[in-house]
Design a protein around this motif. Structure first.
Motif, PDB file in Angstrom:
ATOM      1  N   ASP A 166      63.653  26.621 -49.435  1.00 16.68           N
ATOM      2  CA  ASP A 166      63.344  27.811 -49.363  1.00 16.68           C
ATOM      3  C   ASP A 166      63.310  28.607 -50.782  1.00 16.68           C
ATOM      4  O   ASP A 166      62.624  29.643 -51.075  1.00 16.68           O
ATOM      5  N   ALA A 167      64.164  27.825 -51.670  1.00 16.48           N
ATOM      6  CA  ALA A 167      64.066  28.479 -53.113  1.00 16.48           C
ATOM      7  C   ALA A 167      63.103  27.662 -54.023  1.00 16.48           C
ATOM      8  O   ALA A 167      63.153  27.752 -55.240  1.00 16.48           O
ATOM      9  N   GLY A 168      61.980  27.099 -53.519  1.00 16.30           N
ATOM     10  CA  GLY A 168      61.285  26.247 -54.316  1.00 16.30           C
ATOM     11  C   GLY A 168      61.275  24.750 -54.210  1.00 16.30           C
ATOM     12  O   GLY A 168      62.066  24.216 -53.258  1.00 16.30           O
ATOM     13  N   ASP A 169      60.773  23.962 -55.165  1.00 15.85           N
ATOM     14  CA  ASP A 169      60.803  22.708 -54.928  1.00 15.85           C
ATOM     15  C   ASP A 169      62.235  22.183 -55.220  1.00 15.85           C
ATOM     16  O   ASP A 169      63.010  22.671 -56.192  1.00 15.85           O
ATOM     17  N   VAL A 170      62.476  21.007 -54.403  1.00 14.84           N
ATOM     18  CA  VAL A 170      63.888  20.396 -54.884  1.00 14.84           C
ATOM     19  C   VAL A 170      63.501  19.227 -55.623  1.00 14.84           C
ATOM     20  O   VAL A 170      62.547  18.663 -55.708  1.00 14.84           O
ATOM     21  N   ASN A 171      64.661  18.828 -56.664  1.00 15.55           N
ATOM     22  CA  ASN A 171      64.423  17.977 -57.359  1.00 15.55           C
ATOM     23  C   ASN A 171      64.538  16.295 -56.914  1.00 15.55           C
ATOM     24  O   ASN A 171      65.566  16.094 -56.229  1.00 15.55           O
ATOM     25  N   GLN A 172      63.681  15.490 -57.071  1.00 19.11           N
ATOM     26  CA  GLN A 172      63.452  14.208 -56.708  1.00 19.11           C
ATOM     27  C   GLN A 172      64.483  13.332 -57.484  1.00 19.11           C
ATOM     28  O   GLN A 172      63.969  13.187 -58.660  1.00 19.11           O
ATOM     29  N   SER A 173      65.274  12.924 -56.903  1.00 18.97           N
ATOM     30  CA  SER A 173      66.280  11.992 -57.875  1.00 18.97           C
ATOM     31  C   SER A 173      65.862  10.486 -57.742  1.00 18.97           C
ATOM     32  O   SER A 173      66.096   9.613 -58.532  1.00 18.97           O
ATOM     33  N   SER A 174      65.422   9.995 -56.635  1.00 18.35           N
ATOM     34  CA  SER A 174      65.212   8.538 -56.236  1.00 18.35           C
ATOM     35  C   SER A 174      63.711   8.967 -55.274  1.00 18.35           C
ATOM     36  O   SER A 174      63.889   9.215 -54.260  1.00 18.35           O
ATOM     37  N   PRO A 175      62.592   8.410 -56.060  1.00 18.81           N
ATOM     38  CA  PRO A 175      61.357   8.648 -55.045  1.00 18.81           C
ATOM     39  C   PRO A 175      61.245   7.779 -53.993  1.00 18.81           C
ATOM     40  O   PRO A 175      61.820   6.472 -53.827  1.00 18.81           O
ATOM     41  N   PHE A 176      59.963   7.860 -53.066  1.00 18.89           N
ATOM     42  CA  PHE A 176      59.916   6.983 -52.167  1.00 18.89           C
ATOM     43  C   PHE A 176      59.490   5.508 -52.884  1.00 18.89           C
ATOM     44  O   PHE A 176      58.776   5.732 -54.028  1.00 18.89           O
ATOM     45  N   PRO A 177      59.669   4.301 -52.610  1.00 20.10           N
ATOM     46  CA  PRO A 177      59.731   3.118 -53.190  1.00 20.10           C
ATOM     47  C   PRO A 177      58.089   2.629 -53.804  1.00 20.10           C
ATOM     48  O   PRO A 177      57.668   1.983 -54.523  1.00 20.10           O
ATOM     49  N   ASN A 178      57.119   3.118 -52.801  1.00 20.07           N
ATOM     50  CA  ASN A 178      55.789   2.704 -52.885  1.00 20.07           C
ATOM     51  C   ASN A 178      54.818   3.889 -52.865  1.00 20.07           C
ATOM     52  O   ASN A 178      55.185   5.036 -52.550  1.00 20.07           O
ATOM     53  N   ALA A 179      53.481   3.837 -53.228  1.00 18.40           N
ATOM     54  CA  ALA A 179      52.372   4.596 -53.457  1.00 18.40           C
ATOM     55  C   ALA A 179      52.372   5.232 -51.729  1.00 18.40           C
ATOM     56  O   ALA A 179      51.765   6.244 -51.440  1.00 18.40           O
ATOM     57  N   THR A 180      52.729   4.150 -51.051  1.00 12.20           N
ATOM     58  CA  THR A 180      52.417   4.519 -49.274  1.00 12.20           C
ATOM     59  C   THR A 180      53.802   4.833 -48.831  1.00 12.20           C
ATOM     60  O   THR A 180      54.625   3.950 -49.126  1.00 12.20           O
ATOM     61  N   ILE A 181      54.150   5.649 -48.001  1.00  9.99           N
ATOM     62  CA  ILE A 181      55.466   5.887 -47.445  1.00  9.99           C
ATOM     63  C   ILE A 181      55.400   5.335 -45.853  1.00  9.99           C
ATOM     64  O   ILE A 181      54.531   5.895 -44.870  1.00  9.99           O
ATOM     65  N   SER A 182      55.995   4.237 -45.529  1.00 15.35           N
ATOM     66  CA  SER A 182      55.844   3.693 -44.060  1.00 15.35           C
ATOM     67  C   SER A 182      57.252   3.845 -43.778  1.00 15.35           C
ATOM     68  O   SER A 182      58.182   4.100 -44.374  1.00 15.35           O
ATOM     69  N   ALA A 183      57.487   3.558 -42.243  1.00 15.06           N
ATOM     70  CA  ALA A 183      58.761   3.560 -41.523  1.00 15.06           C
ATOM     71  C   ALA A 183      59.905   2.835 -42.533  1.00 15.06           C
ATOM     72  O   ALA A 183      59.519   1.764 -42.944  1.00 15.06           O
ATOM     73  N   GLY A 184      61.221   3.569 -42.455  1.00  8.98           N
ATOM     74  CA  GLY A 184      62.169   2.904 -43.252  1.00  8.98           C
ATOM     75  C   GLY A 184      62.311   3.287 -44.497  1.00  8.98           C
ATOM     76  O   GLY A 184      63.299   3.249 -45.121  1.00  8.98           O
ATOM     77  N   ASP A 185      60.986   3.790 -45.457  1.00 11.34           N
ATOM     78  CA  ASP A 185      61.224   4.242 -46.656  1.00 11.34           C
ATOM     79  C   ASP A 185      62.131   5.439 -46.779  1.00 11.34           C
ATOM     80  O   ASP A 185      61.976   6.384 -46.003  1.00 11.34           O
ATOM     81  N   THR A 186      62.871   5.556 -48.052  1.00 10.33           N
ATOM     82  CA  THR A 186      63.965   6.806 -48.104  1.00 10.33           C
ATOM     83  C   THR A 186      63.648   7.305 -49.709  1.00 10.33           C
ATOM     84  O   THR A 186      63.604   6.544 -50.410  1.00 10.33           O
ATOM     85  N   ALA A 187      63.733   8.379 -49.609  1.00 10.39           N
ATOM     86  CA  ALA A 187      63.791   9.298 -50.867  1.00 10.39           C
ATOM     87  C   ALA A 187      65.025  10.371 -50.876  1.00 10.39           C
ATOM     88  O   ALA A 187      65.263  10.540 -49.952  1.00 10.39           O
ATOM     89  N   ASN A 188      65.588  10.313 -52.079  1.00 10.41           N
ATOM     90  CA  ASN A 188      66.591  11.245 -52.196  1.00 10.41           C
ATOM     91  C   ASN A 188      66.204  12.558 -53.010  1.00 10.41           C
ATOM     92  O   ASN A 188      65.683  12.306 -54.001  1.00 10.41           O
ATOM     93  N   TYR A 189      66.844  13.786 -52.626  1.00  8.50           N
ATOM     94  CA  TYR A 189      66.352  14.873 -53.144  1.00  8.50           C
ATOM     95  C   TYR A 189      67.574  15.606 -53.574  1.00  8.50           C
ATOM     96  O   TYR A 189      68.502  15.712 -52.618  1.00  8.50           O
ATOM     97  N   ASN A 190      67.939  16.106 -54.663  1.00  9.43           N
ATOM     98  CA  ASN A 190      69.130  16.799 -55.116  1.00  9.43           C
ATOM     99  C   ASN A 190      69.005  18.661 -55.248  1.00  9.43           C
ATOM    100  O   ASN A 190      67.756  18.844 -55.313  1.00  9.43           O
ATOM    101  N   GLU A 191      69.904  19.190 -55.545  1.00  5.40           N
ATOM    102  CA  GLU A 191      70.131  20.431 -55.872  1.00  5.40           C
ATOM    103  C   GLU A 191      69.572  21.475 -54.475  1.00  5.40           C
ATOM    104  O   GLU A 191      68.946  22.243 -54.754  1.00  5.40           O
ATOM    105  N   VAL A 192      70.309  20.900 -53.469  1.00  6.33           N
ATOM    106  CA  VAL A 192      69.901  21.472 -52.074  1.00  6.33           C
ATOM    107  C   VAL A 192      70.934  22.486 -51.849  1.00  6.33           C
ATOM    108  O   VAL A 192      72.195  22.184 -51.924  1.00  6.33           O
ATOM    109  N   ASP A 193      70.894  23.816 -51.590  1.00  5.85           N
ATOM    110  CA  ASP A 193      71.640  25.010 -51.437  1.00  5.85           C
ATOM    111  C   ASP A 193      72.140  24.580 -49.984  1.00  5.85           C
ATOM    112  O   ASP A 193      71.300  24.229 -49.127  1.00  5.85           O
ATOM    113  N   ALA A 194      73.258  25.149 -49.667  1.00  9.46           N
ATOM    114  CA  ALA A 194      73.885  25.299 -48.293  1.00  9.46           C
ATOM    115  C   ALA A 194      72.779  26.369 -47.705  1.00  9.46           C
ATOM    116  O   ALA A 194      72.540  27.398 -48.025  1.00  9.46           O
TER     117      ALA A 194
END
Length: 147
Positions: free
Chosen positions: A93-121
């Protein structure tokens, strides 16, 4: 005048049916050709991909602005179609969230995980797919961070 010959006369039926069929074929061909010339045929197949994502929110503390500096969300592709990472954007809602660890590949398939920080309550996080052929966007997953 012979009434019997008028009822059995059918010479004009065949040309009328022929003309109707020719007009119908012309209209159908014009519609099909017009669709492809105007590019409408390309947009039919460019629908949003079907994919499922799970959101795991972490609340590590309050920074005084409604969210902690270390609050984050783990975003996991649970199943569905494989996606191109370049076509996926994650925002809140406040705009883009910061990606701290991206998806591991150029394609995103089942099981891939990414981490985004600075998420407000209470912030709603969306996974947005951008059509590479036309620039239109579709939200394919969303979740709201706990208060």
């Amino acid at each position: 005048m012979q009434l019997k010959t008028l009822l059995t006369e059918d010479r004009a039926v065949s040309p009328v049916i022929g003309v109707i069929l020719m007009v119908a074929i012309t209209v159908i061909l014009a519609a099909v050709i017009g669709t492809f010339v105007l590019g409408l045929g390309d947009q039919v197949s460019d629908s949003a991909p079907q994919a499922s994502f799970s959101f795991e929110f972490s609340d590590t503390g309050d920074d005084g602005f409604g969210g902690g500096a270390d609050d984050y969300v783990n975003l996991t592709h649970e199943g569905g179609e494989t996606l191109e990472a370049a076509d996926i954007d994650v925002d809140g809602d406040a705009g883009d969230v910061n990606q701290s660890s991206p998806f591991p590949n150029a394609t995103i398939s089942a099981g891939d995980t990414a981490n985004y920080n600075e998420v407000d309550a209470g912030e709603t996080i969306r996974v947005v797919w951008t059509n590479p052929n036309g620039g239109s966007t579709n939200t394919i997953a969303r979740a709201t961070a706990p208060q």
